[in-house]
Design a protein around this motif. Sequence first.
Motif, PDB file in Angstrom:
ATOM      1  N   ALA A 168      72.795  76.868  16.371  1.00 48.16           N
ATOM      2  CA  ALA A 168      71.757  77.860  16.668  1.00 48.16           C
ATOM      3  C   ALA A 168      71.837  78.385  18.087  1.00 48.16           C
ATOM      4  O   ALA A 168      71.405  79.511  18.361  1.00 48.16           O
ATOM      5  N   VAL A 172      76.745  84.358  19.788  1.00 52.10           N
ATOM      6  CA  VAL A 172      76.780  84.938  18.443  1.00 52.10           C
ATOM      7  C   VAL A 172      78.191  84.993  17.876  1.00 52.10           C
ATOM      8  O   VAL A 172      78.417  84.667  16.699  1.00 52.10           O
ATOM      9  N   ARG A 198      72.162  81.164   8.251  1.00 49.00           N
ATOM     10  CA  ARG A 198      71.887  82.018   9.404  1.00 49.00           C
ATOM     11  C   ARG A 198      70.378  82.133   9.649  1.00 49.00           C
ATOM     12  O   ARG A 198      69.917  82.077  10.786  1.00 49.00           O
ATOM     13  N   ALA A 199      69.610  82.283   8.570  1.00 49.24           N
ATOM     14  CA  ALA A 199      68.149  82.364   8.697  1.00 49.24           C
ATOM     15  C   ALA A 199      67.586  81.051   9.233  1.00 49.24           C
ATOM     16  O   ALA A 199      66.659  81.054  10.070  1.00 49.24           O
ATOM     17  N   ASP A 202      68.302  80.854  12.974  1.00 49.56           N
ATOM     18  CA  ASP A 202      67.379  81.707  13.733  1.00 49.56           C
ATOM     19  C   ASP A 202      66.029  81.020  13.901  1.00 49.56           C
ATOM     20  O   ASP A 202      65.415  81.061  14.973  1.00 49.56           O
ATOM     21  N   HIS A 205      66.336  78.141  16.389  1.00 46.45           N
ATOM     22  CA  HIS A 205      66.377  78.660  17.761  1.00 46.45           C
ATOM     23  C   HIS A 205      64.982  79.040  18.234  1.00 46.45           C
ATOM     24  O   HIS A 205      64.601  78.757  19.378  1.00 46.45           O
ATOM     25  N   ALA A 206      64.201  79.654  17.355  1.00 42.40           N
ATOM     26  CA  ALA A 206      62.865  80.123  17.730  1.00 42.40           C
ATOM     27  C   ALA A 206      61.879  78.971  17.905  1.00 42.40           C
ATOM     28  O   ALA A 206      61.072  78.973  18.844  1.00 42.40           O
TER      29      ALA A 206
END
Length: 274
Positions: A168, A172, A198-199, A202, A205-206
């Motif tokens: 994560a 990129v 990938r979702a 994300d 990471h958030a």
Amino acid sequence: MTRDQAVVAEQNEEAPDRAPGRGAAGAIQSVDRAVSVLEILARHGEAGVTDIADELDVHKSTAFRLLGVLENRGLVSQAQDRGKYFLGAGILRLAGAAAVRLDISQEGAPVCRELADELGETVNIAVLDDDAAVNIMQARGPASVTAQNWLGRRTPLHATSSGKVLLAHLPVTLREGLLARSLPRFTEHTVTSAGTLRAELDAAHAQGFAIVVEELELGLNAVAAPVRAHDGRVIGALSVSGPAYRLERERLPKLAARTVAAADELSRRMGYGF
């Protein structure tokens, strides 16, 4: 003598050694000589081709070729005005990577032990190793006496909490390169779709942590959070893992908060936030 001429000369010099079955031995000898070159430069500070050839007891063309390869890799540099060679900046890159592993293990030991004792589960620190996460530190809590040893084990990035944290926070381009590869299935719960993964990355990471539920092994759940260096780079992941009957899915978000706090503490020990 130019480098091309040196290579030709060395080929002529070493031709008798190129009999069937000698390839592996020759490769090992070349590696040994290259390491010796680095040790010579570390010892003397700088040295010329003749000096290095004499210490290695090889032809100058061999020393010249070894230096050329090391120079191309950034491990040695040449002072053009004196023709002397010295250790290059690439050595600092390698030393820095080794230092990070040593430092994060040393600083992480008390953090891992405290968390393992508090939660009773297994706590690991993992770092990125090419296309896998490798566990470099482990502490076991009182409830995990029968748990398997994860220390030194390479684990898949897409099926582990530590791996997802490391993925994560990759640039990129690097992350997408890894996502373009095949994602092997280990259990019926393993995420093998790049879009789904990938979702999840994300989201990890958030929110600052990643959770896996029986993705690597049935009956094994885990949660992980990022560990940062002084400059903010994510250099590792701290995880808590245990059997699904103790680390129930409903308990994992609360466990994540404690894991994040421990990872933040280790990040502070690594100089982050000062």
